[in-house]
Design an enzyme around this catalytic site. Structure first.
Site, PDB file in Angstrom:
ATOM      1  N   HIS A   1       0.713  -1.316   0.062  1.00 57.40           N
ATOM      2  CA  HIS A   1      -0.100   0.114   0.034  1.00 57.40           C
ATOM      3  C   HIS A   1       0.888   1.344   0.114  1.00 57.40           C
ATOM      4  CE1 HIS A   1      -3.208   2.965   1.032  1.00 57.40           C
ATOM      5  NE2 HIS A   1      -3.997   1.853   0.616  1.00 57.40           N
TER       6      HIS A   1
ATOM      7  N   ASP B   1      -8.007  -5.572   0.272  1.00 55.83           N
ATOM      8  CA  ASP B   1      -8.257  -6.396  -0.944  1.00 55.83           C
ATOM      9  C   ASP B   1      -8.015  -7.706  -0.865  1.00 55.83           C
ATOM     10  OD1 ASP B   1      -9.815  -4.426  -2.259  1.00 55.83           O
ATOM     11  OD2 ASP B   1      -7.991  -3.711  -3.258  1.00 55.83           O
TER      12      ASP B   1
HETATM   13  N1  CMC Z   1       4.371  -7.559  -4.785  1.00 60.31           N
HETATM   14  C1  CMC Z   1       5.710  -7.423  -4.990  1.00 60.31           C
HETATM   15  N2  CMC Z   1       6.196  -6.417  -4.952  1.00 60.31           N
HETATM   16  C2  CMC Z   1       5.568  -5.240  -4.760  1.00 60.31           C
HETATM   17  C3  CMC Z   1       4.291  -5.309  -4.345  1.00 60.31           C
HETATM   18  C4  CMC Z   1       3.607  -6.440  -4.544  1.00 60.31           C
HETATM   19  N3  CMC Z   1       2.226  -6.724  -4.187  1.00 60.31           N
HETATM   20  N4  CMC Z   1       3.894  -4.071  -4.075  1.00 60.31           N
HETATM   21  C5  CMC Z   1       4.943  -3.239  -3.915  1.00 60.31           C
HETATM   22  N5  CMC Z   1       5.999  -4.080  -4.422  1.00 60.31           N
HETATM   23  C6  CMC Z   1       7.361  -3.562  -4.385  1.00 60.31           C
HETATM   24  C7  CMC Z   1       7.467  -2.820  -5.848  1.00 60.31           C
HETATM   25  O1  CMC Z   1       8.364  -3.479  -6.746  1.00 60.31           O
HETATM   26  C8  CMC Z   1       8.630  -1.704  -5.211  1.00 60.31           C
HETATM   27  O2  CMC Z   1      10.145  -2.583  -5.089  1.00 60.31           O
HETATM   28  P1  CMC Z   1      11.416  -1.928  -5.434  1.00 60.31           P
HETATM   29  O3  CMC Z   1      11.596  -0.814  -4.380  1.00 60.31           O
HETATM   30  O4  CMC Z   1      12.475  -2.871  -5.324  1.00 60.31           O
HETATM   31  O5  CMC Z   1      11.367  -1.105  -6.760  1.00 60.31           O
HETATM   32  C9  CMC Z   1       8.634  -1.500  -3.751  1.00 60.31           C
HETATM   33  O6  CMC Z   1       7.729  -2.527  -3.474  1.00 60.31           O
HETATM   34  C10 CMC Z   1       7.673  -0.286  -3.524  1.00 60.31           C
HETATM   35  O7  CMC Z   1       6.385  -0.428  -4.577  1.00 60.31           O
HETATM   36  P2  CMC Z   1       5.856   0.544  -5.381  1.00 60.31           P
HETATM   37  O8  CMC Z   1       4.982   0.142  -6.514  1.00 60.31           O
HETATM   38  O9  CMC Z   1       6.841   1.888  -5.358  1.00 60.31           O
HETATM   39  O10 CMC Z   1       4.748   1.045  -4.267  1.00 60.31           O
HETATM   40  P3  CMC Z   1       3.629   2.054  -4.640  1.00 60.31           P
HETATM   41  O11 CMC Z   1       3.126   2.793  -3.374  1.00 60.31           O
HETATM   42  O12 CMC Z   1       3.755   2.764  -5.893  1.00 60.31           O
HETATM   43  O13 CMC Z   1       2.202   1.116  -4.827  1.00 60.31           O
HETATM   44  C11 CMC Z   1       0.552  -0.565  -4.731  1.00 60.31           C
HETATM   45  C12 CMC Z   1       1.508   0.694  -4.068  1.00 60.31           C
HETATM   46  C13 CMC Z   1      -0.744  -0.794  -3.846  1.00 60.31           C
HETATM   47  C14 CMC Z   1       0.192   0.034  -6.015  1.00 60.31           C
HETATM   48  C15 CMC Z   1       1.430  -1.746  -4.744  1.00 60.31           C
HETATM   49  O14 CMC Z   1       1.657  -2.235  -3.541  1.00 60.31           O
HETATM   50  C16 CMC Z   1       0.684  -2.740  -5.633  1.00 60.31           C
HETATM   51  O15 CMC Z   1       0.763  -2.858  -6.841  1.00 60.31           O
HETATM   52  N6  CMC Z   1       0.204  -3.824  -4.822  1.00 60.31           N
HETATM   53  C17 CMC Z   1      -0.726  -4.789  -5.466  1.00 60.31           C
HETATM   54  C18 CMC Z   1      -1.924  -4.377  -6.029  1.00 60.31           C
HETATM   55  C19 CMC Z   1      -2.948  -4.153  -4.988  1.00 60.31           C
HETATM   56  O16 CMC Z   1      -3.194  -4.835  -3.794  1.00 60.31           O
HETATM   57  N7  CMC Z   1      -3.597  -2.948  -4.757  1.00 60.31           N
HETATM   58  C20 CMC Z   1      -4.503  -2.761  -3.935  1.00 60.31           C
HETATM   59  C21 CMC Z   1      -3.996  -1.498  -3.115  1.00 60.31           C
HETATM   60  S1  CMC Z   1      -5.173  -1.204  -1.545  1.00 60.31           S
HETATM   61  C22 CMC Z   1      -6.848  -0.951  -2.056  1.00 60.31           C
HETATM   62  C23 CMC Z   1      -6.837   0.157  -3.079  1.00 60.31           C
HETATM   63  O17 CMC Z   1      -6.001   1.317  -3.153  1.00 60.31           O
HETATM   64  O18 CMC Z   1      -7.711   0.047  -3.694  1.00 60.31           O
END
Ligand code: CMC
Length: 435
Positions: free
Chosen positions: A311, A369
């Site tokens: 998140h 989720d």
């Molecule tokens: N699986 C594997 N790696 C992950 C994941 C994941 N679910 N989430 C983040 N990472 C890694 C990402 O690759 C990055 O690694 P590095 O620093 O080595 O490059 C690090 O963790 C930080 O991730 P980010 O993408 O910069 O984080 P963000 O804040 O931009 O994204 C997120 C947040 C929710 C989009 C992301 O965690 C994600 O894609 N999660 C899976 C989708 C999900 O469950 N979404 C629902 C969110 S909660 C409900 C809502 O908002 O509606």
């Protein structure tokens, strides 16, 4: 507008011999924000923050999140207390009006919502022209936008009474639209709303009733759905809410702005994650496959992420996920479905991931989720409708934020700036001379 705290940061461009005074604004809770509105005027530069990781786009009095402590407050009330003691209609009133309602106020509010549950028959007929396998989110987004063509006569955004009627209409009608999308997918007749039922029970009735049989709402399923609606109702400036604000900031018809929010919610990084989690669990299949999929989630070239994990704001735990995980056990036991292989797999996956250094270092925890789909499935809601359920609940948050923005006299059109990296100015080349 918040008061400036009295503290000021100074930013100096030594080469140009210019500096800017950046006042610090303090809210009631959480990080203060550096007011950079005068930065471009004083120093001729913008700030650069892709993904808005450190940028507050607005002030808001609605919802507060402390991502490190795992705190979520709606108008100051902890989500745990609202989940235990409140109902979706009460939470909707709280988010929209700012205070918990008295019994009389709640009755009046619920009555206003009930009054508006039907949709115009012409709008209902739109569904017949969608392809039979259209995704329900596509249909809901389209039909909500079309509401702008039906209810424009009572929509002067500067009239508070018009804004109130809009709020009642969209909150009342979004379940009817959602259920119609589902019925169209099944090829079944649309089921009209039943105003003798409460909000969540009416959703179940419109989804599952058929004209040839009497339908009895399962109170366990209705209570579970109501609770999921409470947990999903708002989450401050998330992607879909920010989309609604941005679209609404142009003065656009609010139904069109809500439709933009539905579309933004659909993505798997946001509300679409609930559907993606179930697909992922089915793809993983058995506990033995967990290591293989965890390795894929850690491999950046695979494009596979552990859905329902991570998140932008929560870096400790998502309090909604905690409530839903406990709720899963209770609801499945009450429904007599305790031996649920998907729940077992999800729990095992969570256990393994939370011990894995990759997830620990990046502070990746299950989010709202991760477990919600297990409950939706248990109460019979098909996977393609999971994100639609989220949209029904979040409509309340979108409306609350839209109302807050429009009523703010200092509102301006949302217009981000950019760091241009394209070609510098060049002369047009005649087509015969190219190549
Ligand atoms: N699986 C594997 N790696 C992950 C994941 C994941 N679910 N989430 C983040 N990472 C890694 C990402 O690759 C990055 O690694 P590095 O620093 O080595 O490059 C690090 O963790 C930080 O991730 P980010 O993408 O910069 O984080 P963000 O804040 O931009 O994204 C997120 C947040 C929710 C989009 C992301 O965690 C994600 O894609 N999660 C899976 C989708 C999900 O469950 N979404 C629902 C969110 S909660 C409900 C809502 O908002 O509606």
């Amino acid at each position: 507008m918040t008061e400036k705290s009295g503290k000021t940061f100074e930013l100096t461009d030594k080469d140009a011999g210019r500096s800017a005074q950046l006042p610090l604004r303090k809210g009631t809770l959480g990080s203060a924000a550096l007011d950079i509105a005068g930065l471009n005027k004083d120093l001729g530069v913008f700030t650069y923050d892709p993904g808005f990781g450190a940028t507050a786009a607005t002030e808001s009095r609605i919802t507060y999140i402390d991502g490190d402590a795992g705190v979520l407050l709606y108008r100051g009330y902890p989500i745990e207390q609202l989940a235990e003691k409140s109902s979706f209609m009460e939470v909707a009133y709280l988010l929209l009006i700012g205070e918990l309602p008295t019994a009389k106020q709640l009755e009046e509010f619920t009555g206003n919502i009930r009054y508006h549950t039907m949709i115009n028959e012409s709008l209902l007929r739109f569904f017949n022209y969608f392809h039979h396998n259209a995704h329900p989110m596509a249909m809901v987004s389209g039909v909500v936008a079309s509401m702008a063509a039906f209810y424009h006569d009572t929509m002067d955004i500067h009239n508070p009474r018009h804004r109130e009627i809009f709020a009642h209409r969209i909150i009342a009608k979004i379940p009817t639209i959602a259920a119609a999308a589902h019925k169209h997918s099944l090829g079944q007749p649309f089921v009209y709303p039943r105003n003798d039922l409460d909000y969540a029970a009416n959703v179940l009735s419109m989804l599952f009733a058929v004209p040839c049989e009497a339908y009895k709402v399962d109170p366990i399923a209705a209570r579970a759905l109501d609770l999921l609606f409470v947990l999903h109702a708002d989450h401050e400036q998330n992607a879909s809410t920010s989309t609604v604000r941005l679209a609404g900031s142009t003065g656009a018809n609010p139904y069109a702005a809500i439709s933009a929010g539905v579309s933004a919610l659909w993505g798997p990084a946001h509300g679409g994650a609930n559907e993606a989690v179930l697909s992922m669990l089915e793809q993983i299949g058995t506990v033995d496959n967990i290591p293989k999929y965890l390795a894929m989630a850690k491999d950046k070239s695979s494009h596979f992420r552990l859905m329902g994990f991570g998140h932008r704001v929560y870096k400790n735990f998502d309090p909604r996920a905690k409530i839903i995980r406990e709720m899963c056990h209770k609801v499945l036991a009450q429904l007599g479905r305790s031996d649920n292989p998907l729940l077992e797999l999800a729990q095992r996956l969570e256990e393994v991931a939370l011990k894995d250094p990759y997830f620990v270092e990046r502070k990746l925890y299950p989010n709202v989720d991760f477990y919600s789909g297990v409950i939706y499935s248990a109460i019979g809601i098909p996977r393609s409708m999971f994100t639609v359920m989220f949209a029904i609940a979040r409509t309340v948050g979108w409306v609350a934020h839209w109302q807050e923005m429009i009523a703010d006299p200092s509102m301006r059109i949302g217009r981000p700036r950019q760091l241009y990296t394209g070609p510098v100015q060049r002369e047009y080349v005649d087509i015969k001379k190219r190549g």
